[in-house]
Scaffold this active site. Structure first.
Site, mmCIF file in Angstrom:
data_model
loop_
_atom_site.group_PDB
_atom_site.id
_atom_site.type_symbol
_atom_site.label_atom_id
_atom_site.label_comp_id
_atom_site.label_asym_id
_atom_site.label_seq_id
_atom_site.Cartn_x
_atom_site.Cartn_y
_atom_site.Cartn_z
ATOM 1 N N ALA A 63 67.836 2.569 54.907
ATOM 2 C CA ALA A 63 67.230 1.299 54.516
ATOM 3 C C ALA A 63 68.270 0.197 54.670
ATOM 4 C CB ALA A 63 66.762 1.387 53.069
ATOM 5 N N GLY A 108 67.338 6.503 54.393
ATOM 6 C CA GLY A 108 65.961 6.350 54.885
ATOM 7 C C GLY A 108 65.784 6.869 56.306
ATOM 8 N N GLU A 111 65.289 10.480 55.891
ATOM 9 C CA GLU A 111 63.959 10.641 55.284
ATOM 10 C C GLU A 111 62.855 10.435 56.323
ATOM 11 O OE1 GLU A 111 65.241 7.830 52.331
ATOM 12 O OE2 GLU A 111 64.867 9.242 50.706
ATOM 13 N N GLU A 131 72.956 7.667 49.603
ATOM 14 C CA GLU A 131 72.562 6.684 48.580
ATOM 15 C C GLU A 131 73.463 6.725 47.351
ATOM 16 O OE1 GLU A 131 70.493 8.681 50.221
ATOM 17 O OE2 GLU A 131 68.730 7.548 50.884
#
Ligand code: CAA
Length: 269
Positions: A63, A108, A111, A131
């Site tokens: 992200a 992300g 993911e 993260e």
């Protein structure tokens, strides 16, 4: 375009195209992927999807940290919602989705790869859920899909330490199922997706749906669901074609997506 959509034969190729920021996912990129998926859904000739990253270095570095840095909890939740909806949609997408992980797949980005059905990595790819090093937790499904795809132990190692692993470790852990030299990766992914695109669309979608249930819900109910769906497969033209082709020693020619009814009522003479 932050995300490109191209057709390569029967395959829709989605390319995250922000290489300067290692294809980090912003809300607008997520929205654009959603729009491209709408388009793919409306295009019966696009029977499989490949997702990859532009540039030499990254599939997706996660992200967009610049975008998130000043987010309030409410804004962070809204962003995570966008990510969750996208990952759920890819996981449930009625066509096979292949991740061609050409470099970093972090946060992300890892993911996103995990939401795809088949993960292929370049030998230079690196995976991680960093993260924790940012003082947060995975927010696009990583606390769940990494453990389901690999093992609880491997997932805890990655999410708690934030460390990165290379493609060989990812292969051993089951995070990816193919590793190729970087320069061959996209061709290999397109080849695999083209093979899937030539398969029986209804049976592929149902196989994906049922396999997604494997690690959740009620085992007996999932098996009953398989039994019902197996029976329904015998009401599709593809079943007759697949079995005729086998017995006639020829390659099957499966129905167009429009001709693969969701209710599987397409019995042919
Ligand atoms: N968000 C925003 N920008 C990013 C980014 C990200 N996730 N990852 C890399 N970039 C940007 C860098 O800021 C840099 O931009 P500038 O040139 O403007 O400085 C550019 O991409 C190149 O990156 P680096 O200079 O850092 O390249 P490097 O080779 O030194 O390091 C890297 C590469 C190890 C991948 C490093 O960039 C990195 O650690 N990136 C962050 C990875 C990360 O923490 N991802 C998780 C994000 S949080 C998340 O994803 C939450 C969730 O689950 C939804």
């Amino acid at each position: 375009m932050p995300v490109d959509l191209e057709r390569r034969g029967a395959v829709a190729l989605l390319t995250l195209n922000q290489p300067k920021v290692l294809n980090a996912l912003s809300p607008s990129m997520i929205e654009q992927i959603e729009q491209h998926l709408d388009e793919i859904e409306g295009a019966p000739a696009a029977r499989a999807v490949v997702i990859t990253g532009a540039g030499e270095r990254a599939f997706c570095a996660g992200a967009d940290i610049k975008n998130m840095r000043t987010a309030s909890p409410i804004e962070a939740r809204a962003f995570a919602r966008l990510g969750h909806d996208l990952m759920d949609r890819i996981e449930g997408f009625a066509r096979p989705v292949v991740a061609a992980v050409n470099g970093f797949a972090l946060g992300g980005g890892c993911e996103l790869a995990l939401a795809c059905d088949i993960r292929m990595a370049a030998d230079s790819a690196r995976f991680g859920q960093p993260e924790i090093t940012l003082g947060i937790i995975p927010g696009f499904g990583g606390t769940q899909r990494l453990a389901r795809t690999t093992s609880l132990g491997f997932a805890k190692d990655l999410v708690l330490t934030g460390r990165m692993v290379d493609a060989e470790v990812a292969l051993r852990a089951g995070l990816v199922t193919h590793v190729h030299p970087r320069e061959e990766l996209l061709a290999k992914a397109l080849e695999l997706a083209e093979g899937l695109a030539g398969g029986p669309a209804w049976a592929l979608a149902e196989t994906k749906r049922l396999t997604n249930l494997a690690l959740s819900g009620d085992h007996a109910r999932n098996l009953a669901n398989e039994l019902d769906t197996f029976a329904l497969a015998f009401a599709t033209p593809d079943q007759r074609e697949g079995m005729d082709a086998f017995l006639e020693k020829r390659t099957p020619s499966f129905a167009d997506i429009d001709d693969s009814p969701n209710d599987a009522t397409g019995e042919t003479a």
